[in-house]
Design a protein around this motif. Structure first.
Motif, PDB file in Angstrom:
ATOM      1  N   VAL A  94      38.513  31.127  15.975  1.00 28.58           N
ATOM      2  CA  VAL A  94      39.596  32.207  15.609  1.00 28.58           C
ATOM      3  C   VAL A  94      41.102  31.616  16.386  1.00 28.58           C
ATOM      4  N   LEU A  95      40.977  30.735  16.943  1.00 27.52           N
ATOM      5  CA  LEU A  95      42.239  30.265  17.771  1.00 27.52           C
ATOM      6  C   LEU A  95      43.114  29.782  16.399  1.00 27.52           C
ATOM      7  N   LEU A  96      42.358  29.080  15.637  1.00 28.60           N
ATOM      8  CA  LEU A  96      43.212  27.922  14.703  1.00 28.60           C
ATOM      9  C   LEU A  96      42.874  28.662  13.675  1.00 28.60           C
ATOM     10  N   SER A  97      42.211  30.055  13.161  1.00 29.92           N
ATOM     11  CA  SER A  97      42.066  30.618  12.048  1.00 29.92           C
ATOM     12  C   SER A  97      43.512  30.815  11.118  1.00 29.92           C
ATOM     13  N   LYS A  98      44.457  31.218  11.938  1.00 29.75           N
ATOM     14  CA  LYS A  98      45.744  31.639  11.240  1.00 29.75           C
ATOM     15  C   LYS A  98      46.544  30.394  10.600  1.00 29.75           C
ATOM     16  N   ARG A  99      46.040  29.186  10.985  1.00 29.54           N
ATOM     17  CA  ARG A  99      46.846  27.945  10.565  1.00 29.54           C
ATOM     18  C   ARG A  99      45.785  27.431   9.272  1.00 29.54           C
ATOM     19  N   GLU A 100      46.414  26.597   8.510  1.00 30.94           N
ATOM     20  CA  GLU A 100      45.744  25.785   7.430  1.00 30.94           C
ATOM     21  C   GLU A 100      45.000  24.531   8.181  1.00 30.94           C
ATOM     22  N   PRO A 101      43.950  24.226   7.720  1.00 33.49           N
ATOM     23  CA  PRO A 101      43.340  24.679   6.449  1.00 33.49           C
ATOM     24  C   PRO A 101      42.342  25.848   6.617  1.00 33.49           C
ATOM     25  N   PHE A 102      42.344  26.403   7.889  1.00 33.56           N
ATOM     26  CA  PHE A 102      41.374  27.499   7.898  1.00 33.56           C
ATOM     27  C   PHE A 102      41.768  28.688   7.552  1.00 33.56           C
TER      28      PHE A 102
END
Length: 324
Positions: free
Chosen positions: A157-165
């Motif tokens: 969730v922490l990385l979900s707002k950044r690509e590639p996620f």
């Protein structure tokens, strides 16, 4: 395993695997302190306590160290063997190699469960050598997997707002991972309650002191805290579909599960040393932050070394569909 959720957390799992050598270093001080930590190393205890003396063939310092080294050799051998095949698959994209990875993972998983069961018996249950439980090691292993899923969800969730996620993660990923966290929460609760129910109903003097120590002197409040906030509330929240599909709610719950897992381990381990009652020292917090911070830095270092998504993974339907 199949399932697109495995693609989302694969790099996290691989980075966690690569921290095993660091964990092995953390264990070295324990090996030097065996005579201080474990009462079964005391010749007088072995001589006067039949339950401890009867186990002397298994609970002795040389064999304890050998088993500890063996556990890490098993985990490192199978883990890095699969990781090497995964790296080769990333490079070549050979579908046959991915099937080989899955074929190697199945027996490795069985060995993982068996070896961690014995490891937790050796490292933690033997702190109180006169007590035993046949479900204890399984309970710890399930708790370890539950902690892993909670950490994976919080990180995803922490990385979900950044690509590639940001282009890859869908509500279904959170829903699947939330269901897995629910499943292992239920399994952990079942094993914990089964152990308590059987020991308490038998009322045997060799078994109940373990629980008496953990339900008295302030430790009982911790036990109620774990019962309510480790199982009851997370269980009912994870039954709700909106909870598992909302990343912010799921992240909050995942972080909370990490905290209560630490509290649960503390409640299980520390009464072996602090039998006068509940005691919390500043060193408990410092060692958790210190070792946890070192591990997290090492984990992030390995996580940053490779792309966060694996385009060649046959489960990765998104990248194949969009030509990435």
């Amino acid at each position: 395993m199949g399932g697109n959720w495995g693609v989302a957390i694969r790099r996290f799992i691989e980075a966690g695997l690569q921290t095993l050598p660091l964990i092995a270093l953390f264990v070295i001080p324990v090996l030097f302190a065996v005579n201080t930590l474990y009462s079964w190393t005391n010749p007088e205890v072995r001589a006067h306590d039949f339950a401890v003396g009867h186990k002397a063939a298994y609970m002795n310092v040389p064999f304890f160290i050998i088993r500890t080294v063996l556990y890490f050799l098993i985990w490192l051998f199978f883990g890095y063997r699969i990781l090497r095949m995964a790296n080769e698959h990333d490079r070549t994209g050979n579908p046959a190699l991915f099937k080989k990875i899955k074929g190697a993972s199945a027996p490795a998983l069985l060995l993982f469960v068996l070896s961690t069961t014995y490891a937790f018996i050796d490292w933690i249950m033997s702190l109180e050598p006169t007590w035993y439980s046949t479900i204890y090691g399984w309970m710890f292993t399930v708790g370890q997997v539950l902690l892993t899923f909670a950490f994976m969800i919080a990180l995803l969730v922490l990385l979900s707002k950044r690509e590639p996620f940001s282009s890859f993660i869908k509500p279904a990923h959170y829903h699947d991972l939330g269901n897995l966290m629910l499943a292992f929460t239920m399994l952990w609760a079942y094993m914990s309650f089964a152990q308590l129910l059987i020991i308490w109903s038998e009322n045997l003097p060799d078994e109940i002191p373990w629980y008496v120590r953990r339900f008295s002197g302030g430790w009982g409040y911790v036990a109620w805290f774990i019962s309510i906030f480790h199982f009851c509330i997370p269980f009912f929240l994870l039954l709700m579909r909106f909870m598992k599909k909302n990343p912010n709610y799921l992240r909050t719950l995942a972080v909370w599960m990490i905290i209560v897992r630490v509290v649960d381990v503390f409640w299980i381990v520390e009464p072996a040393f602090r039998q006068r009652g509940l005691e919390v020292y500043w060193t408990d917090i410092v060692i958790l932050i210190g070792l946890g911070g070192i591990w997290l830095a090492y984990f992030i270092r390995h996580l940053k070394a490779r792309p966060l998504l694996v385009p060649a993974d046959p489960r990765n339907t998104y990248t194949r569909a969009h030509g990435h």
